[in-house]
Design an enzyme around this catalytic site. Structure first.
Site, PDB file in Angstrom:
ATOM      1  N   ASP A 122      36.219  41.677  55.779  1.00 37.03           N
ATOM      2  CA  ASP A 122      34.924  41.032  55.990  1.00 37.03           C
ATOM      3  C   ASP A 122      35.014  39.633  56.593  1.00 37.03           C
ATOM      4  OD1 ASP A 122      36.072  39.658  53.894  1.00 37.03           O
ATOM      5  OD2 ASP A 122      34.871  40.664  52.363  1.00 37.03           O
ATOM      6  N   GLU A 144      39.039  48.924  54.205  1.00 32.34           N
ATOM      7  CA  GLU A 144      38.353  48.270  53.080  1.00 32.34           C
ATOM      8  C   GLU A 144      36.842  48.252  53.320  1.00 32.34           C
ATOM      9  OE1 GLU A 144      38.633  44.049  51.937  1.00 32.34           O
ATOM     10  OE2 GLU A 144      39.870  44.672  50.267  1.00 32.34           O
ATOM     11  N   GLU A 158      30.903  36.634  54.073  1.00 34.77           N
ATOM     12  CA  GLU A 158      31.595  37.922  54.090  1.00 34.77           C
ATOM     13  C   GLU A 158      30.677  39.118  53.833  1.00 34.77           C
ATOM     14  OE1 GLU A 158      32.712  35.202  52.580  1.00 34.77           O
ATOM     15  OE2 GLU A 158      34.751  34.822  53.291  1.00 34.77           O
ATOM     16  N   HIS A 239      39.519  29.247  46.182  1.00 34.15           N
ATOM     17  CA  HIS A 239      39.388  28.803  47.570  1.00 34.15           C
ATOM     18  C   HIS A 239      38.016  29.048  48.163  1.00 34.15           C
ATOM     19  CE1 HIS A 239      39.305  32.727  49.700  1.00 34.15           C
ATOM     20  NE2 HIS A 239      39.844  33.149  48.591  1.00 34.15           N
ATOM     21  N   ARG A 241      34.402  29.100  49.679  1.00 34.05           N
ATOM     22  CA  ARG A 241      33.594  27.966  50.138  1.00 34.05           C
ATOM     23  C   ARG A 241      32.364  27.783  49.256  1.00 34.05           C
ATOM     24  NH1 ARG A 241      32.682  28.371  56.075  1.00 34.05           N
ATOM     25  NH2 ARG A 241      34.317  29.918  56.040  1.00 34.05           N
ATOM     26  N   HIS A 272      44.980  26.185  48.094  1.00 37.13           N
ATOM     27  CA  HIS A 272      44.637  26.606  49.454  1.00 37.13           C
ATOM     28  C   HIS A 272      44.700  25.389  50.384  1.00 37.13           C
ATOM     29  CE1 HIS A 272      42.124  28.430  52.641  1.00 37.13           C
ATOM     30  NE2 HIS A 272      42.466  29.588  52.091  1.00 37.13           N
TER      31      HIS A 272
END
Ligand code: UDP
Length: 417
Positions: A122, A144, A158, A239, A241, A272
């Site tokens: 994604d 996936e 995503e 990590h 956002r 990250h």
């Protein structure tokens, strides 16, 4: 009719970045496009399966989205990109990235003329690959496929990316029955929807068999203390956002509480490289005893630590899928997850960013002994054979295998649920 998947000694290896289409060969080229760490991990088993079978020539294309982490993750599988896209990102915006990727990739697709383009998951790279291939009438294979949170804001962007990729794909390779059903609910059905398992399970199982050395000098003794019962090792990653700011502050407060409450706990936190994440994590955990912040670990190192961890705390999708392979319970640092299979199997709990909930769930999971039963529970995300099925499905799509993959039957069964 012989429908077995044959192994082949004709493994094909190419490292020439200037590779161009050669119509005299019999094995068709298939582009596998990736740009981030999870894409490297999840595509690598398919590249290996294609090389083993020898009837498809995998062309691994690095988009440049997260160039260093993509290359680092691939290296754990002994792979490197065949082609690297040269993209410019002066502002770092998503629209700039998408535009650059589509434009640059189109030039390579014209040159390579692949029989199909495989995208994973994604990411913006996956969306760009699907668009560029679709516009050139090249079949898109989505690995996936079918994960849904049903919330367009989380994970962002995503959730929207994977729904858009689904609209452009010819073959949808779903990891679980839930993912198949998500696709069916959106009207994406038929023999082009296949349940194959998640290739991350293939990845984690194959890497766990490979010996590796740590680059960070603190890790061997940390592992030793964990394996000899002198400490309990917790592995933490964060990590996303949408976690930045107040949610990440809550997560870090939860970690501090866990360390305060459990004197024998040691935390390894590979941070990250995103500077905003790094700054907030390093500031929030400054001077906290028994929390060891490292740089991003090589995939093999990460798997090695995971295998001796007592608990994982993560907002990562891939880590939620990998932890069950080692019987390691997982506290999910997100409000919702598109990977409910693990929650329903009782191997993950959703805590979100609330420090009290994080500390409470961690205490409960640490108190439950890691008995034999929890270690042998099957991973709800796959059985380690997803890549072989993916290769077979793609070969079938390209007319190289007359047998529909056996996994098709499972997709039909899933429809009936
Ligand atoms: N990972 C890694 N090194 C690390 C942290 C994670 O190799 O230091 C791997 C992890 O095992 C998993 C993948 O990176 O396979 C997950 O990547 P990430 O969390 O960046 O993305 P997500 O899965 O959330 O999309």
């Amino acid at each position: 009719m012989d429908c077995t998947v044959r192994s082949s000694s004709g493994a094909i290896h190419r490292d020439d970045p200037g590779i161009t289409a050669d119509t005299s060969r019999t094995a068709p080229d298939v582009v596998l496009l990736g740009g981030t760490r999870p894409e490297a991990v999840k595509l690598a088993p398919i590249v290996r399966a294609m090389r083993d079978q020898g009837r498809i020539r995998p062309v691994l294309v690095a988009s440049g989205q997260h160039e260093t982490m993509f290359g680092q993750a691939l290296s754990s599988f002994g792979l490197s990109p065949d082609v690297r896209l040269d993209i410019e990102r002066p502002t770092g915006s998503l629209s700039e990235l998408l535009g650059e990727l589509v434009t640059t990739l189109d030039v390579h697709l014209e040159r390579l003329r692949p029989a199909a383009v495989v995208v994973q998951g994604d990411t913006t790279t996956a969306l760009a690959g699907a668009l560029a291939a679709f516009w050139r009438h090249i079949p898109v294979v989505h690995v996936e496929a079918g994960l849904r949170s049903h919330d367009p804001r989380a994970p962002f962007p995503e959730e929207a990316n994977r729904k858009l990729v689904a609209q452009l794909s010819t073959l949808h390779l779903a990891p679980t029955a839930r993912a198949v059903n998500n696709l069916l609910e959106e009207g994406i059905a038929g023999p082009e929807v296949l349940l194959i398992g998640n290739t991350v399970v293939d990845a984690v199982l194959s890497i766990a068999r490979t010996p590796t050395a740590y680059h960070d000098h603190r890790l061997p003794s940390l592992e030793n203390r964990a394996r000899t019962g002198k400490s309990r090792l917790l592995l933490a990653t964060m990590h996303r956002r949408e976690s930045l700011g107040a949610p990440l502050d809550g997560i870090l407060a939860g970690l501090r509480a866990i360390v305060e409450e459990h004197a024998d706990v040691e935390v390894v936190l590979p941070v990250h490289p995103n500077p905003q994440v790094r700054n907030q994590v390093v500031t929030g955990l400054l001077g906290v005893d028994r929390v060891h912040i490292t740089g991003p670990l090589h995939y093999a190192e990460f798997c090695r630590l995971l295998s001796c961890a007592r608990l994982v705390l993560t907002d990562s999708g891939g880590v939620q899928e990998e932890a069950p392979s080692f019987g390691v319970p997982c506290v999910v640092l997100r409000e919702i997850t598109e990977r409910m299979e693990a929650v329903e199997a009782g191997v993950s709990v959703l805590a979100g960013p609330d420090p009290v909930l994080i500390a409470r769930h961690a205490a409960q999971l640490l108190a439950e002994s890691r008995d034999e039963g929890s270690n042998t529970r099957p991973n709800p995300f796959g059985d380690g054979l997803a890549a072989v099925r993916a290769e077979q499905a793609i070969a079938h799509l390209l007319g190289l295998d007359t047998c529909a993959p056996a996994a098709a039957q499972q997709a039909i069964l899933a429809k009936g649920k």
